[in-house]
Design a protein around this motif. Sequence first.
Motif, PDB file in Angstrom:
ATOM      1  N   VAL A 171       0.846  -1.205   0.000  1.00  0.00           N
ATOM      2  CA  VAL A 171       0.000   0.000   0.000  1.00  0.00           C
ATOM      3  C   VAL A 171       0.877   1.250   0.000  1.00  0.00           C
ATOM      4  O   VAL A 171       0.635   2.192  -0.759  1.00  0.00           O
ATOM      5  CB  VAL A 171      -0.965   0.006   1.211  1.00  0.00           C
ATOM      6  CG1 VAL A 171      -1.655   1.352   1.355  1.00  0.00           C
ATOM      7  CG2 VAL A 171      -1.975  -1.115   1.070  1.00  0.00           C
ATOM      8  N   PHE A 172       1.903   1.263   0.826  1.00  0.00           N
ATOM      9  CA  PHE A 172       2.805   2.412   0.878  1.00  0.00           C
ATOM     10  C   PHE A 172       3.460   2.659  -0.485  1.00  0.00           C
ATOM     11  O   PHE A 172       3.474   3.785  -0.984  1.00  0.00           O
ATOM     12  CB  PHE A 172       3.879   2.201   1.947  1.00  0.00           C
ATOM     13  CG  PHE A 172       4.881   3.312   2.015  1.00  0.00           C
ATOM     14  CD1 PHE A 172       4.595   4.473   2.704  1.00  0.00           C
ATOM     15  CD2 PHE A 172       6.097   3.209   1.361  1.00  0.00           C
ATOM     16  CE1 PHE A 172       5.507   5.522   2.755  1.00  0.00           C
ATOM     17  CE2 PHE A 172       7.018   4.242   1.406  1.00  0.00           C
ATOM     18  CZ  PHE A 172       6.719   5.396   2.103  1.00  0.00           C
ATOM     19  N   LEU A 173       4.009   1.610  -1.080  1.00  0.00           N
ATOM     20  CA  LEU A 173       4.661   1.774  -2.383  1.00  0.00           C
ATOM     21  C   LEU A 173       3.662   2.200  -3.457  1.00  0.00           C
ATOM     22  O   LEU A 173       3.975   3.031  -4.303  1.00  0.00           O
ATOM     23  CB  LEU A 173       5.368   0.476  -2.791  1.00  0.00           C
ATOM     24  CG  LEU A 173       6.574   0.074  -1.955  1.00  0.00           C
ATOM     25  CD1 LEU A 173       7.119  -1.267  -2.419  1.00  0.00           C
ATOM     26  CD2 LEU A 173       7.661   1.131  -2.006  1.00  0.00           C
ATOM     27  N   TRP A 174       2.475   1.626  -3.422  1.00  0.00           N
ATOM     28  CA  TRP A 174       1.461   1.969  -4.417  1.00  0.00           C
ATOM     29  C   TRP A 174       1.065   3.444  -4.311  1.00  0.00           C
ATOM     30  O   TRP A 174       0.895   4.125  -5.318  1.00  0.00           O
ATOM     31  CB  TRP A 174       0.241   1.071  -4.227  1.00  0.00           C
ATOM     32  CG  TRP A 174      -0.858   1.348  -5.198  1.00  0.00           C
ATOM     33  CD1 TRP A 174      -0.878   1.082  -6.533  1.00  0.00           C
ATOM     34  CD2 TRP A 174      -2.106   1.968  -4.901  1.00  0.00           C
ATOM     35  NE1 TRP A 174      -2.051   1.494  -7.081  1.00  0.00           N
ATOM     36  CE2 TRP A 174      -2.835   2.037  -6.109  1.00  0.00           C
ATOM     37  CE3 TRP A 174      -2.687   2.457  -3.733  1.00  0.00           C
ATOM     38  CZ2 TRP A 174      -4.106   2.584  -6.160  1.00  0.00           C
ATOM     39  CZ3 TRP A 174      -3.948   2.994  -3.807  1.00  0.00           C
ATOM     40  CH2 TRP A 174      -4.652   3.056  -5.001  1.00  0.00           C
ATOM     41  N   LEU A 175       0.964   3.960  -3.102  1.00  0.00           N
ATOM     42  CA  LEU A 175       0.540   5.339  -2.903  1.00  0.00           C
ATOM     43  C   LEU A 175       1.660   6.364  -3.112  1.00  0.00           C
ATOM     44  O   LEU A 175       1.418   7.451  -3.634  1.00  0.00           O
ATOM     45  CB  LEU A 175      -0.022   5.526  -1.484  1.00  0.00           C
ATOM     46  CG  LEU A 175      -1.356   4.853  -1.202  1.00  0.00           C
ATOM     47  CD1 LEU A 175      -1.687   4.963   0.279  1.00  0.00           C
ATOM     48  CD2 LEU A 175      -2.455   5.463  -2.046  1.00  0.00           C
ATOM     49  N   PHE A 176       2.878   6.037  -2.690  1.00  0.00           N
ATOM     50  CA  PHE A 176       3.907   7.069  -2.590  1.00  0.00           C
ATOM     51  C   PHE A 176       5.155   6.857  -3.437  1.00  0.00           C
ATOM     52  O   PHE A 176       5.944   7.786  -3.587  1.00  0.00           O
ATOM     53  CB  PHE A 176       4.348   7.227  -1.125  1.00  0.00           C
ATOM     54  CG  PHE A 176       3.229   7.599  -0.219  1.00  0.00           C
ATOM     55  CD1 PHE A 176       2.666   8.859  -0.264  1.00  0.00           C
ATOM     56  CD2 PHE A 176       2.708   6.673   0.675  1.00  0.00           C
ATOM     57  CE1 PHE A 176       1.623   9.206   0.576  1.00  0.00           C
ATOM     58  CE2 PHE A 176       1.670   7.009   1.525  1.00  0.00           C
ATOM     59  CZ  PHE A 176       1.121   8.285   1.471  1.00  0.00           C
ATOM     60  N   GLU A 177       5.381   5.683  -3.936  1.00  0.00           N
ATOM     61  CA  GLU A 177       6.653   5.418  -4.601  1.00  0.00           C
ATOM     62  C   GLU A 177       6.502   5.199  -6.098  1.00  0.00           C
ATOM     63  O   GLU A 177       5.425   4.981  -6.607  1.00  0.00           O
ATOM     64  CB  GLU A 177       7.347   4.201  -3.963  1.00  0.00           C
ATOM     65  CG  GLU A 177       7.725   4.422  -2.531  1.00  0.00           C
ATOM     66  CD  GLU A 177       8.788   5.496  -2.341  1.00  0.00           C
ATOM     67  OE1 GLU A 177       9.534   5.797  -3.296  1.00  0.00           O
ATOM     68  OE2 GLU A 177       8.884   6.038  -1.237  1.00  0.00           O
ATOM     69  N   THR A 178       7.627   5.213  -6.762  1.00  0.00           N
ATOM     70  CA  THR A 178       7.668   5.056  -8.210  1.00  0.00           C
ATOM     71  C   THR A 178       7.981   3.608  -8.574  1.00  0.00           C
ATOM     72  O   THR A 178       8.218   2.765  -7.718  1.00  0.00           O
ATOM     73  CB  THR A 178       8.766   5.950  -8.789  1.00  0.00           C
ATOM     74  OG1 THR A 178      10.018   5.501  -8.283  1.00  0.00           O
ATOM     75  CG2 THR A 178       8.549   7.405  -8.419  1.00  0.00           C
ATOM     76  N   GLU A 179       8.042   3.347  -9.859  1.00  0.00           N
ATOM     77  CA  GLU A 179       8.408   2.024 -10.361  1.00  0.00           C
ATOM     78  C   GLU A 179       9.805   1.635  -9.887  1.00  0.00           C
ATOM     79  O   GLU A 179      10.094   0.464  -9.662  1.00  0.00           O
ATOM     80  CB  GLU A 179       8.347   2.015 -11.895  1.00  0.00           C
ATOM     81  CG  GLU A 179       8.623   0.670 -12.509  1.00  0.00           C
ATOM     82  CD  GLU A 179       7.555  -0.380 -12.195  1.00  0.00           C
ATOM     83  OE1 GLU A 179       7.894  -1.571 -12.252  1.00  0.00           O
ATOM     84  OE2 GLU A 179       6.412  -0.004 -11.886  1.00  0.00           O
ATOM     85  N   THR A 180      10.668   2.621  -9.690  1.00  0.00           N
ATOM     86  CA  THR A 180      12.026   2.351  -9.212  1.00  0.00           C
ATOM     87  C   THR A 180      11.999   1.669  -7.851  1.00  0.00           C
ATOM     88  O   THR A 180      12.775   0.757  -7.593  1.00  0.00           O
ATOM     89  CB  THR A 180      12.831   3.671  -9.124  1.00  0.00           C
ATOM     90  OG1 THR A 180      12.802   4.297 -10.394  1.00  0.00           O
ATOM     91  CG2 THR A 180      14.247   3.424  -8.696  1.00  0.00           C
ATOM     92  N   ALA A 181      11.112   2.097  -6.972  1.00  0.00           N
ATOM     93  CA  ALA A 181      11.010   1.482  -5.653  1.00  0.00           C
ATOM     94  C   ALA A 181      10.570   0.027  -5.771  1.00  0.00           C
ATOM     95  O   ALA A 181      11.088  -0.835  -5.075  1.00  0.00           O
ATOM     96  CB  ALA A 181      10.028   2.261  -4.781  1.00  0.00           C
ATOM     97  N   TRP A 182       9.634  -0.246  -6.663  1.00  0.00           N
ATOM     98  CA  TRP A 182       9.193  -1.633  -6.854  1.00  0.00           C
ATOM     99  C   TRP A 182      10.339  -2.486  -7.383  1.00  0.00           C
ATOM    100  O   TRP A 182      10.529  -3.623  -6.963  1.00  0.00           O
ATOM    101  CB  TRP A 182       8.002  -1.686  -7.811  1.00  0.00           C
ATOM    102  CG  TRP A 182       6.727  -1.260  -7.163  1.00  0.00           C
ATOM    103  CD1 TRP A 182       6.124  -0.053  -7.271  1.00  0.00           C
ATOM    104  CD2 TRP A 182       5.916  -2.037  -6.291  1.00  0.00           C
ATOM    105  NE1 TRP A 182       4.982  -0.027  -6.524  1.00  0.00           N
ATOM    106  CE2 TRP A 182       4.824  -1.231  -5.917  1.00  0.00           C
ATOM    107  CE3 TRP A 182       6.003  -3.328  -5.790  1.00  0.00           C
ATOM    108  CZ2 TRP A 182       3.829  -1.687  -5.056  1.00  0.00           C
ATOM    109  CZ3 TRP A 182       5.002  -3.779  -4.942  1.00  0.00           C
ATOM    110  CH2 TRP A 182       3.926  -2.960  -4.583  1.00  0.00           C
TER     111      TRP A 182
END
Length: 69
Positions: free
Chosen positions: A36-47
């Motif tokens: 949820v955190f990555l989906w809301l706040f981060e970019t593809e780079t974080a994934w």
Amino acid sequence: MRQIFQEVYRALKYGGLFILVDFHLTNPVFWAGLAVFLWLFETETAWKSIETDLESLLAEVGFQAYNSE
């Protein structure tokens, strides 16, 4: 990421400690909140960073694992 680790390794004093917070999926209990955190706040780079073998990358740069025992 390799360039960042190389620069940290270069700038770190001999015997210094580099602490990295790792959000890899080692504990499934945390996956839902992290997703949820990555989906809301981060970019593809974080994934993509989740899929990175950080241990091998750090060793390649020259870091050694710290053993507290």
